[in-house]
Design an enzyme around this catalytic site. Structure first.
Site, mmCIF file in Angstrom:
data_model
loop_
_atom_site.group_PDB
_atom_site.id
_atom_site.type_symbol
_atom_site.label_atom_id
_atom_site.label_comp_id
_atom_site.label_asym_id
_atom_site.label_seq_id
_atom_site.Cartn_x
_atom_site.Cartn_y
_atom_site.Cartn_z
ATOM 1 N N ASP A 47 0.862 -1.175 0.000
ATOM 2 C CA ASP A 47 0.000 0.000 0.000
ATOM 3 C C ASP A 47 0.908 1.237 0.000
ATOM 4 O O ASP A 47 2.109 1.140 0.281
ATOM 5 C CB ASP A 47 -0.879 -0.040 1.254
ATOM 6 C CG ASP A 47 -1.808 1.151 1.358
ATOM 7 O OD1 ASP A 47 -2.327 1.571 0.317
ATOM 8 O OD2 ASP A 47 -2.008 1.648 2.475
ATOM 9 N N PHE A 50 -12.358 18.622 -8.968
ATOM 10 C CA PHE A 50 -11.228 17.864 -9.511
ATOM 11 C C PHE A 50 -11.698 16.478 -9.945
ATOM 12 O O PHE A 50 -12.536 15.852 -9.298
ATOM 13 C CB PHE A 50 -10.136 17.716 -8.439
ATOM 14 C CG PHE A 50 -8.963 16.891 -8.902
ATOM 15 C CD1 PHE A 50 -7.881 17.494 -9.528
ATOM 16 C CD2 PHE A 50 -8.943 15.512 -8.721
ATOM 17 C CE1 PHE A 50 -6.800 16.738 -9.958
ATOM 18 C CE2 PHE A 50 -7.871 14.750 -9.151
ATOM 19 C CZ PHE A 50 -6.800 15.367 -9.768
ATOM 20 N N LYS A 98 -6.200 25.350 -10.874
ATOM 21 C CA LYS A 98 -4.926 24.716 -10.525
ATOM 22 C C LYS A 98 -5.005 23.245 -10.905
ATOM 23 O O LYS A 98 -6.077 22.624 -10.867
ATOM 24 C CB LYS A 98 -4.616 24.862 -9.030
ATOM 25 C CG LYS A 98 -5.458 23.996 -8.112
ATOM 26 C CD LYS A 98 -5.004 24.120 -6.668
ATOM 27 C CE LYS A 98 -5.864 23.225 -5.758
ATOM 28 N NZ LYS A 98 -5.558 23.366 -4.342
ATOM 29 N N THR A 110 -2.766 1.108 -4.477
ATOM 30 C CA THR A 110 -3.272 2.191 -3.643
ATOM 31 C C THR A 110 -4.621 2.677 -4.144
ATOM 32 O O THR A 110 -4.953 2.528 -5.319
ATOM 33 C CB THR A 110 -2.271 3.368 -3.614
ATOM 34 O OG1 THR A 110 -2.803 4.426 -2.845
ATOM 35 C CG2 THR A 110 -1.975 3.869 -5.021
ATOM 36 N N GLY A 111 -5.375 3.250 -3.240
ATOM 37 C CA GLY A 111 -6.646 3.868 -3.599
ATOM 38 C C GLY A 111 -6.483 5.318 -4.012
ATOM 39 O O GLY A 111 -7.459 5.979 -4.369
#
Length: 975
Positions: free
Chosen positions: A262, A401, A424, A535-536
């Site tokens: 992870d 986002f 951004k 990984t999430g």
């Protein structure tokens, strides 16, 4: 109703909260490992229902998809009925769904309605059932045992057949001194043969090393304490040491080929640190700010390069305002807030809460440069500028986002009526939309920071006139209210809005890695272990961390199988294209190229997300999915590192299972720190939990637990290496000494008329594996160090010498078995021929069968014990004590057993036998000579192999013996 700090009991549609804006904050550490706060939004038409009576009066229906395990997807709609009007239909997405296992934070209470309960919740659908884990050594032991069982049956059959062949002559079947009774003559031949077969099975059953299993379990149990007692693996910061939840997999730590790790909380500390910002080509570096902790006496601003002129001053302040306003941070004025970072505002203490740690780090960093974000109140964002004046901006729109756009924007209106769009995002998504600004200077700074492993974001803006904003508003509203293809329509609207921007600058944030995480990954790769990160997190976040921990390097060519790419090409085309890219250089990317660490060959890294993985794992219409899987595996095999992002917990387990059951059947290890990692920890051959901030779920469900990721290096390269070497020698030695023990018994039957007469006394048969030869190998398997610990840590490549179960392969097993057969032949026929013509001692007495058997047994005990002494590289006083003590114990026992008439025995056949044998000079000569001849082939083999075909380990041993210090500095250094 769920209150603050409570865990959601099921999957809920968020109806309303105690917050006026209809939002709530949750942490999903037990689901995806992220400890940051995430914001969820109530249904627009129900967010004003603040009491239980209001909720009771609500009349609505919810339609949603069938339960599925993806944590990040939800599709549904709610029909809210009023008394007179038609129902109001609102779309429901993942932002409206509160998942079971998540915890409510910084919100007094919320109201929700259950949609999935019990085993239908997304958390339950990501559960992984616990299965029994067995090590490769244990499987090899069982296979070897079957071989020896076949040998046992063969021996018994051969002796049974030979007995009846030998007894076919009448004078042999019924000699004059042993006439049969009438009942014996009339017994059925088959029954007699079967009885004799069973008798031979009992006679030879000692070849099955039952005591080996007892010794192996003792070795595993006692050996597991070496990890627990290792002071180097104790973390003083947390006060935690390593834990061993099972001792059955110790040796598997020395066979690992794939490590699945992870990211958040495992590789990183999940602490963001603002490093610098670049505005109009000028670089601003505040003093270290991390988690709101500011170094004392730090200057407010530390500028590098020349300060901007009067014309650049406006752009500079506009950049700081953009960073202060372009985010989704919530502020809570409270001295005690769970989890978030405190802002270093001397006026009052406030907490910044965000689903992204990057946003908090940026706002805190800009605060050190003079601009402080204060709060969002009544849809107005407030900030304090350098002159200590409060500025208020009306928040008009948030363009959220997403991983495809890789940017976010806000539209705000200043107190003077000017409307700004601040944007951004990643440099790749901002630069193509910029029409003005110092692009070249900022691009070079961004590239430099990216090479250093920093997470970079670019900031741009544009001014809007009122008419432009009204058009944007209508466009966004139409997309938001769409029931079908809402995401696509929003993406198209965002694409139209976020263009013709003016570049302001860029920021750099460091996601602090755990101490020595990069060194650990580099050592694992040198050891021939492939490291995958599951990984999430978002792809950009995870990729930046992979660069920082040196999983990806400067020359690594990244290959992507992501949702964004699959929108442009089909999965089949993407996989075929990547396969052609990597397979042309597969010949040079071998296991011996340090898993991509060589600079002479192209280094590939693969990035795949959860959605793409779902397509790869999805069965075809004909029910097969092997084509895509095999193609995907071929690509992965030729990549030095793989990053899997946006992974649901169950997908992590699917990745591990996919590799685990591939055609090579590699040994896998999974390591993580949160409940979202439990599935892959249970699926992998070896599961390791980090005792971290995300609770103890991973540590409780793992096979081993360690305080920090850096401790994995010693656990595998030192402890795992030693465990495998020790237990493999234990297993091979047990089979060897049992062949030495029983094969002379088999040969003896050819000289005793196949009468099932034992060669050894009953006491020797019983005590051989229990007392005479068990303790030396047990202590050897606990303390042996074939090379020094420091050498194993310094040279990870030595781990390759034991890969693929190298010491328990068929070649080594057959060598040990034939060595045992050779030694048994030397014991038996050496004693037989030496005493064939000298059966009378000096006093005229004759050697009998018990003396002959005792001589064979004596030579055997000395040979197998000295064989172990020859194999010992690391001598301690304990080794000396048990090896020479075992030989002394055998001699003392034999003298007592044969020197006293024991009244509880019905026979006294061993009386004076051992003393009688030692009184003969030829017996002493036989013992010395036969032991030397038995050990000679093994000694010659070791010398020749070490000189002509030395392994890496043997070369290191030779170097240490010639020029280095002793292998161990103190007894039991392995502890």
């Amino acid at each position: 109703m769920v209150k603050e700090d409570e865990t959601f009991p099921c999957d809920l549609i968020f109806l309303s909260s105690s917050r006026a804006d209809g939002t709530c904050h949750v942490t999903t550490a037990s689901l995806d490992g992220e400890s940051s706060h995430k914001t969820h939004y109530a249904v627009q038409d129900t967010k004003g229902f603040h009491t239980e009576e209001d909720i009771d009066s609500l009349h609505a229906t919810i339609e949603c998809e069938r339960p599925q395990p993806d944590l990040y997807k939800f599709v549904g709609r709610i029909n809210v009925y009023s008394d007179l009007n038609d129902p109001v239909v609102r779309p429901l997405g993942s932002e409206n769904l509160l998942l079971r296992g998540a915890t409510l934070k910084n919100t007094e209470k919320i109201f929700g309605v259950a949609v999935y309960t019990g085993m239908e919740t997304k958390m339950a659908l990501n559960y992984q059932s616990k299965s029994q884990k067995r090590s490769a050594v244990e499987k090899s032991m069982n296979v070897f045992l079957i071989v020896y069982l076949c040998i046992l049956v063969s021996k018994a059959l051969i002796n049974t057949v030979m007995k009846y062949v030998w007894q076919s002559e009448p004078f042999r079947d019924e000699p004059w001194y042993n006439q049969k009774t009438e009942a014996e003559r009339q017994r059925n031949l088959l029954l007699r043969a079967f009885t004799d077969f069973l008798a031979f099975m009992v006679l030879f059953n000692y070849i099955i090393p039952v005591s080996m299993y007892v010794t192996v379990e003792m070795q595993k149990f006692l050996g597991s304490y070496f990890i627990t007692w290792d002071e180097e693996m104790f973390d003083e910061e947390t006060g935690e040491g390593p834990l061993v939840n099972t001792s059955d997999l110790n040796e598997e730590l020395g066979q690992v080929e794939y490590v699945f790790t992870d990211k958040t909380g495992t590789l990183t500390e999940n602490n963001m640190e603002f490093k610098e910002c670049c505005v109009e080509g000028h670089v601003y570096v505040p003093h270290a700010v991390c988690n709101g902790q500011v170094l004392p006496a730090a200057a407010a601003i530390d500028m590098i390069d020349a300060s901007p002129g009067a014309g650049g001053r406006e752009r500079e302040e506009l950049f700081f305002r953009a960073v202060c306003l372009c985010h989704t941070i919530q502020v809570k004025d409270d001295d005690e807030v769970d989890g978030p970072r405190k802002s270093p505002d001397s006026g009052k203490r406030c907490a910044y809460i965000s689903s992204s740690p990057d946003e908090v780090a940026l706002v805190e960093g800009i605060q050190r440069l003079g601009f402080t974000y204060l709060r969002l109140k009544d849809n107005y964002m407030e900030l304090r500028n350098r002159d200590n004046d409060i500025e208020r901006f009306e928040l008009l729109e948030i363009l959220s986002f997403d991983s495809v756009r890789r940017r976010m924007s806000v539209i705000v209106k200043s107190a003077t009526g000017e409307i700004y769009l601040f944007c951004k995002g990643a440099d790749s998504s901002i630069f193509p939309r910029v029409i003005e600004g110092k692009v070249d200077q900022i691009r070079s700074r961004v590239e430099r920071n990216a090479v250093e492993g920093l997470r970079t974001l670019c900031v741009a803006y544009k001014r809007l006139i009122q008419e432009e904003y009204e058009g944007i508003y209508k466009l966004l509203q139409a997309a938001k209210l769409a029931l079908h293809d809402r995401e696509r329509k929003l993406a198209e609207a965002y694409e139209q809005i976020e263009k013709d921007l003016i570049l302001l600058g860029a920021t750099a944030v460091e996601d602090r890695l755990q101490e020595k995480a990069a060194d650990t990954i580099e050592a694992l790769q040198k050891a021939g272990i492939k490291v995958w990160v599951l990984t999430g997190d978002k792809m950009e976040t995870a990729a930046a961390a992979c660069y920082a921990c040196r999983l990806f390097r400067r020359n690594t060519q990244l290959l992507e199988v992501t949702t964004k790419r699959l929108e442009e090409q089909s999965l089949h085309d993407v996989l075929c294209e990547l396969s052609k890219t990597v397979l042309h250089c597969s010949a040079s990317l071998t296991r011996d190229s340090f898993s991509g660490l060589s600079a002479d060959v192209q280094d590939y890294g693969l990035i795949i997300d959860g959605a793409a993985l779902s397509l790869i794992m999805k069965p075809h219409e004909d029910g097969s999915s092997s084509n895509y899987r095999e193609l995907f595996l071929d690509i992965c095999r030729n990549c030095s590192a793989v990053l899997c992002c946006r992974m649901a917990p169950l997908q992590k387990a699917q990745i591990v299972k996919l590799i685990k059951f591939s055609k090579e059947h590699p040994i896998t290890l999974a390591i993580g720190d949160g409940a979202n990692d439990v599935s892959m920890i249970l699926e992998a051959h070896v599961g390791i939990g980090i005792i971290g901030k995300e609770g103890r779920q991973a540590a409780r469900n793992s096979d081993y637990a360690i305080p920090k990721f850096k401790h994995l290096k010693k656990m595998l390269l030192v402890h795992g290496h030693f465990y495998y070497i020790r237990i493999s020698e234990l297993v091979q030695y047990f089979f060897y000494k049992n062949v030495c023990f029983i094969f002379p018994q088999f040969l003896y039957q050819f000289f005793c008329g196949f009468s099932q007469q034992t060669l050894y006394d009953t006491a020797y048969l019983t005590l051989y594996n229990i007392s005479f030869t068990s303790l030396p190998i047990l202590l050897h398997s606990l303390t042996e160090q074939h090379v020094a610990m420091d050498t194993l840590k310094r040279d990870p490549a030595l781990y390759r010498d034991i890969a693929k179960n190298a010491l328990l392969c068929w070649r080594v097993f057959i060598y040990w078995t034939f060595l045992g057969v050779f030694d048994a032949l030397v014991f038996f026929f050496g004693a037989y021929f030496m005493f064939e013509n000298t059966t009378v001692t000096s006093n005229g007495q004759v050697f009998g069968n018990w003396t002959f058997g005792t001589l064979v047994f004596t030579v055997m005990v000395f040979t197998v014990t000295l064989k172990l002494a020859l194999d010992t590289h690391y001598w301690t006083w304990i080794n000396h004590f048990v090896i020479w003590g075992s030989l002394l114990f055998y001699i003392v026992f034999s003298l007592l057993w044969g020197g006293v008439i024991w009244p509880f025995l019905s026979y006294q056949r061993m009386y004076y036998v051992f003393i009688h044998m030692l009184s003969s000079g030829p017996a002493w000569l036989a013992i010395v000579l036969l032991v030397a001849v038995s050990l000679l082939p093994d000694v010659l083999k070791k010398v020749l192999c070490r000189q002509l075909w030395p392994s890496a380990t043997e070369r290191v041993q030779t170097t240490c013996l010639v020029s280095g210090p002793p292998l161990g500095s103190h007894p039991l250094a392995s502890l």
